[in-house]
Design a protein around this motif. Structure first.
Motif, PDB file in Angstrom:
ATOM      1  N   GLY A  68       0.780  -1.225   0.000  1.00 31.77           N
ATOM      2  CA  GLY A  68       0.000   0.000   0.000  1.00 31.77           C
ATOM      3  C   GLY A  68       0.812   1.275   0.000  1.00 31.77           C
ATOM      4  O   GLY A  68       0.301   2.334   0.376  1.00 31.77           O
ATOM      5  N   LEU A  69       2.078   1.227  -0.463  1.00 32.46           N
ATOM      6  CA  LEU A  69       2.928   2.424  -0.443  1.00 32.46           C
ATOM      7  C   LEU A  69       3.192   2.989  -1.837  1.00 32.46           C
ATOM      8  O   LEU A  69       4.053   3.845  -2.006  1.00 32.46           O
ATOM      9  N   GLY A  70       2.454   2.506  -2.828  1.00 34.55           N
ATOM     10  CA  GLY A  70       2.660   2.988  -4.192  1.00 34.55           C
ATOM     11  C   GLY A  70       2.134   4.399  -4.400  1.00 34.55           C
ATOM     12  O   GLY A  70       1.530   5.004  -3.502  1.00 34.55           O
ATOM     13  N   PRO A  71       2.319   4.941  -5.612  1.00 33.38           N
ATOM     14  CA  PRO A  71       1.929   6.323  -5.890  1.00 33.38           C
ATOM     15  C   PRO A  71       0.476   6.507  -6.324  1.00 33.38           C
ATOM     16  O   PRO A  71       0.026   7.638  -6.537  1.00 33.38           O
ATOM     17  N   THR A  72      -0.293   5.427  -6.461  1.00 36.62           N
ATOM     18  CA  THR A  72      -1.652   5.537  -6.982  1.00 36.62           C
ATOM     19  C   THR A  72      -2.670   5.719  -5.855  1.00 36.62           C
ATOM     20  O   THR A  72      -2.370   5.506  -4.682  1.00 36.62           O
ATOM     21  N   LYS A  73      -3.887   6.079  -6.221  1.00 35.97           N
ATOM     22  CA  LYS A  73      -4.905   6.438  -5.231  1.00 35.97           C
ATOM     23  C   LYS A  73      -5.333   5.269  -4.352  1.00 35.97           C
ATOM     24  O   LYS A  73      -5.812   5.488  -3.232  1.00 35.97           O
ATOM     25  N   ASN A 114       4.787  11.041  -8.512  1.00 29.89           N
ATOM     26  CA  ASN A 114       5.976  10.330  -8.055  1.00 29.89           C
ATOM     27  C   ASN A 114       6.673  11.061  -6.916  1.00 29.89           C
ATOM     28  O   ASN A 114       7.208  10.436  -6.000  1.00 29.89           O
ATOM     29  N   LYS A 115       6.654  12.379  -6.962  1.00 31.90           N
ATOM     30  CA  LYS A 115       7.246  13.165  -5.875  1.00 31.90           C
ATOM     31  C   LYS A 115       6.525  12.919  -4.557  1.00 31.90           C
ATOM     32  O   LYS A 115       7.115  13.023  -3.484  1.00 31.90           O
ATOM     33  N   GLN A 116       5.238  12.592  -4.650  1.00 34.66           N
ATOM     34  CA  GLN A 116       4.465  12.355  -3.432  1.00 34.66           C
ATOM     35  C   GLN A 116       4.923  11.098  -2.681  1.00 34.66           C
ATOM     36  O   GLN A 116       4.541  10.890  -1.528  1.00 34.66           O
ATOM     37  N   GLN A 117       5.759  10.287  -3.327  1.00 39.44           N
ATOM     38  CA  GLN A 117       6.342   9.144  -2.625  1.00 39.44           C
ATOM     39  C   GLN A 117       7.185   9.606  -1.435  1.00 39.44           C
ATOM     40  O   GLN A 117       7.411   8.852  -0.494  1.00 39.44           O
TER      41      GLN A 117
END
Length: 412
Positions: A68-73, A114-117
């Motif tokens: 659950g740590l990916g960049p998608t919603k 991607n920056k939101q990672q």
């Protein structure tokens, strides 16, 4: 010291992927003296994750979370962790630098998503991901350790081995756990339990014996718990040697190895080579051997001779043998093995021919009938098996039986 593992992702619950992470993590935690109390899988649902975290905190001292740590919603683990700890999200510069470095390496455009990672809960210590963009997050909260990691197996494994396990060992005073595993094959756990009952009864309270059966094999695992590693290792080894001596006729290895790797090790030590002639196993035996580093020192190769024509052309099985006795017969299995031994110039050869199912059986040769021959220049073993199971189970059982017979012949 107790741990709980929480895996997050709808894909696990619907069976789209198999949760291999938890088994591997449990093994690694056990090695350093942390027992896994429970493993839970939850959906990508905020309420489910919050409840799982709250329940785990009542049972365990260390809570490990993957996924659950990916960049998608649909990847909501970070936001839910921030809510659980009642903190906000903040950008971590080290995590952002890592993301930028990875995208630059592959010459790909860096999008805002991607920056939101690099956004992480304010109260976490960032554990950098050297193999991906999602950082790990370490939390100390009310005397409990929470560690959130990516669900991608190789990313999680590198992070665990390189950073998380050493950090756990440095943070927590852990007990000593010593394991000794004995691999046996060819006898069931009931027989083994009866044979070594007096040894098991003599074990002190801090040493436990577990029976771990799997398709014709049983692992006997002694686990010792204490504070003095050297004394504990000596004590566990004392009881292990008694068990090994008692059941030595079925012992394949005195360590936790797959049966095929144990046999490769034996044969390499003795300078012996092996070839295969497979029909119903379809190359599984060869695959099991070649997945191990260094297998080429022992395994020369083999033939997957599914058709009768190939049995004749590659392995020199006589046409008359196939006509008179059929492909699934003692005579054909022997000629397949002898053909492999001769044509591939190996010291030992294994041949398997049978009816894996679900169809193809006859009254004389029902589904599950398998003939296995193991030969060397001076010795041989031939045996008929009648398995009751589904196709893949019959194929796997045949491969394990072949290795068991090879182990027996090596001991002869």
């Amino acid at each position: 010291m107790l741990a709980e593992i929480i895996t997050i992702g709808d894909e696990i619950l619907i069976g789209q992927i198999v949760d291999t992470n938890s088994a591997w993590m449990g093994q690694q935690l056990n090695k350093i003296g942390i027992k896994v109390k429970q493993i839970s899988s939850v959906s990508d649902d905020r309420e489910h994750i919050l409840n799982a975290l709250a329940e785990a905190s009542k049972r365990a001292d260390v809570i490990l979370i993957t996924g659950g740590l990916g960049p998608t919603k649909d990847d909501i683990t970070k936001k839910t962790l921030a809510e659980y700890f009642n903190v906000g999200l903040m950008e971590n510069q080290d995590a952002l630098d890592n993301v930028e470095r990875i995208f630059k390496r592959y010459n790909r455009p860096l999008l805002e998503v991607n920056k939101q990672q690099a956004l992480v809960p304010e109260n976490c210590e960032v554990i950098l991901n050297e193999n991906g963009t999602a950082p790990g997050m370490w939390f100390n909260h009310h005397g409990k350790i929470y560690m959130s990691m990516p669900g991608v197996p190789f990313e999680m494994m590198y992070m665990m081995e390189g950073q998380v396990l050493p950090k756990l060992q440095a943070t927590i005073e852990l007990p000593v756990i010593v394991h000794k595993t004995i691999l046996t094959a060819g006898e069931g756990e009931s027989f083994l339990a009866e044979t070594i009952a007096d040894i098991e009864d003599s074990l002190p309270p801090h040493i436990k014996l577990a029976y771990l059966p799997k398709l014709g094999q049983v692992r006997l695992r002694l686990s010792g718990f204490g504070d003095d590693a050297r004394a504990l290792e000596k004590e566990v080894e004392h009881y292990a040697s008694q068990i090994i001596e008692r059941v030595k006729h079925v012992v394949v290895a005195e360590e936790d190895l797959p049966i095929e790797k144990a046999i490769l090790n034996q044969m390499e030590q003795r300078g012996l080579t092996l070839s295969t002639a497979e029909s119903c196993t379809g190359g599984l035996i060869s695959h099991m051997l070649t997945q191990h580093l260094g297998s080429s020192k022992v395994f020369l190769g083999g033939a997957v001779s599914y058709s009768n024509d190939l049995k004749e052309d590659i392995l020199d099985v006589k046409h008359e043998t196939l006509q008179q006795f059929g492909a699934v017969s003692e005579q054909t299995a022997v000629e397949m093995a002898e053909g492999a031994l001769k044509n591939f110039k190996s010291d030992y050869a294994v041949a398997v021919t049978g009816i894996a199912g679900p169809d193809g059986g006859t009254p004389d040769k029902p589904v599950g009938t398998v003939w296995i021959a193991v030969v060397s220049a001076n010795n041989r073993q031939i045996k008929k098996f009648t398995y009751v199971g589904k196709r893949l189970q019959n194929i796997e059982r045949s491969a394990i039986s072949a290795f068991t017979m090879l182990n027996n012949l090596l001991k002869a």
